[in-house]
Design a protein around this motif. Sequence first.
Motif, short mmCIF file in Angstrom:
data_model
loop_
_atom_site.label_atom_id
_atom_site.label_comp_id
_atom_site.label_asym_id
_atom_site.label_seq_id
_atom_site.Cartn_x
_atom_site.Cartn_y
_atom_site.Cartn_z
N ASP A 1 -0.21 -0.77 -11.20
CA ASP A 1 -0.83 -0.94 -9.88
C ASP A 1 -1.67 0.31 -9.64
O ASP A 1 -1.15 1.38 -9.31
N ALA B 1 -2.86 -6.03 -1.92
CA ALA B 1 -1.67 -6.88 -1.95
C ALA B 1 -1.98 -8.22 -2.63
O ALA B 1 -1.17 -8.74 -3.41
N ILE C 1 -4.14 0.55 -7.47
CA ILE C 1 -4.88 0.34 -6.22
C ILE C 1 -5.22 1.68 -5.57
O ILE C 1 -6.29 1.85 -5.00
N GLN C 2 -4.32 2.65 -5.70
CA GLN C 2 -4.60 3.97 -5.15
C GLN C 2 -5.12 4.94 -6.23
O GLN C 2 -5.95 5.79 -5.96
N HIS D 1 3.64 -1.80 -3.12
CA HIS D 1 2.69 -2.74 -3.71
C HIS D 1 2.00 -3.64 -2.69
O HIS D 1 1.25 -4.53 -3.09
N GLY D 2 2.28 -3.44 -1.39
CA GLY D 2 1.56 -4.22 -0.39
C GLY D 2 2.48 -4.82 0.65
O GLY D 2 3.69 -4.56 0.67
N ASN E 1 -2.10 -7.74 -6.29
CA ASN E 1 -0.73 -7.61 -6.83
C ASN E 1 0.01 -8.95 -6.83
O ASN E 1 0.78 -9.24 -7.75
N LYS F 1 -8.72 -0.67 -2.85
CA LYS F 1 -9.19 0.53 -2.16
C LYS F 1 -10.58 0.98 -2.65
O LYS F 1 -11.57 0.40 -2.26
N GLU G 1 2.29 6.01 -1.51
CA GLU G 1 2.89 5.90 -0.18
C GLU G 1 4.23 6.63 -0.11
O GLU G 1 4.66 7.05 0.96
N GLU H 1 3.20 2.10 -10.13
CA GLU H 1 2.00 2.90 -9.82
C GLU H 1 2.05 4.14 -10.72
O GLU H 1 3.10 4.79 -10.78
C1 LIG Z 1 -0.35 1.39 -4.83
C2 LIG Z 1 -0.72 0.38 -3.78
N1 LIG Z 1 -0.59 -0.91 -4.04
C3 LIG Z 1 -0.93 -1.85 -3.15
C4 LIG Z 1 -1.42 -1.51 -1.90
C5 LIG Z 1 -1.77 -2.58 -0.93
O1 LIG Z 1 -3.16 -2.66 -0.79
P1 LIG Z 1 -3.80 -3.39 0.48
O2 LIG Z 1 -3.41 -2.59 1.68
O3 LIG Z 1 -5.27 -3.39 0.22
O4 LIG Z 1 -3.23 -4.76 0.51
C6 LIG Z 1 -1.56 -0.16 -1.57
C7 LIG Z 1 -2.03 0.24 -0.24
O5 LIG Z 1 -1.79 1.33 0.24
C8 LIG Z 1 -1.21 0.81 -2.53
O6 LIG Z 1 -1.33 2.13 -2.28
#
Ligand SMILES: Cc1ncc(COP(=O)(O)O)c(C=O)c1O
Length: 398
Positions: free
Chosen positions: A219, A103, A221-222, A135-136, A106, A248, A191, A186
Amino acid sequence: MTNTAHPFDALMDITVRPQAVFVRGEGSFLWDASGNRYLDFVQGWAVNCLGHSPAAVADALCTQARLLLTPSPAFYNAPALKLAKALVDKSCFDQVFFANSGAEANEGAIKLARKFGALHKNGAYEIITFEGGFHGRTLATMSASGKKAFEPLFEPKVPGFRKARLNDLDSVQRLISANTVAVMLEPIQGEAGVWPATDQFLRELRALTSKHGLLLIVDEIQTGMGRTGKLFGYEHAAITPDIMTLGKGIGGGVPLAALLATERASCFEHGDQGGTFNGNPLMCAAGLAVLEVVGEQAFLKSVTDTGLFLEGELQKLSARHGLGEVRGRGLLLALDLKLPIGASIIAQAFEAGMLLNSPQPNALRFMPALNVTREEIAELIDGLDAILTKVGAARRVA
Ligand SMILES: Cc1ncc(COP(=O)(O)O)c(C=O)c1O
């Protein structure tokens, strides 16, 4: 599953948690305080890319902990410099800002886009994001998310996010105005239940954003750090985004995230961005240990192969039990259950010693360690097969 308070629970009650207390992890397995073993296909929500407590990360942390923990983000440290250089060498980006959570990375991406708008686009600040996107959980990243359940929460939201539909270029085009500065998505909506943006959509989106002088923010992150079989998900579509966020898997189990930008998009000035623990050497040492393994072509090829194996096994399972499609890429997959039985299945799986996730009531998500073995996949499939057989029998009786 229960959300009864634990006898010594002083943690805020922010989610349903089973009573078990986890005390040890190794590879694809976790153990609770009673000695029960669990086969883990959640891995801290796609965090432990090398499994639980991998030796490479543990050793890097121990060595670094004895050398230097935090000199201050206002000074250089060697692991942060090395990791930033390694990430830009392996991507299309030029500069890196390290953060402590997805988060936060982002939030940095949103701020960077707004700064770009202020400097280069007459103060344009709107970012087009997507229905179903996640996104968080900070205020701005919840506002950027397209998760229905977030809509009534914590009003008023941060303004400046308009939602298009994934894989629908017209829906993006209609939202572009003089206020628009960026599009953020993403490559696979995790999620929301593992819904991939098609490679063609990503290419068209890149062309559209370039035509309008907008930044394209991915994004990852995943999807980043090898999860889809390439180091970064955008590589499948052969596009060059302007900004990327990682989280992650980048820390292999410790809190590390990153904001990466091309030279053109990297426009923060002194004072715009920072944070006490950002880029601390301890977390960056873990990140370096992870990247050394995950960045190897042979490792990424093994993720692709193992992902195809898991996908094939899930398809067979689906055919046996009359379930729906298998979606996703690499080792980020979902099985459509066709019915809202996800919560019941993950509860039964937990009792049987398997950790699974159901991001939506009618889907199971699989995000094992990237080095999960075929034997571990077979164990999971056998366990799931038994549960689905029981569920099917119960449905026939009812
Ligand atoms: C695509 C995406 N963006 C952002 C996040 C947020 O990451 P964090 O939980 O480390 O803040 C996640 C968490 O699941 C995510 O899957």
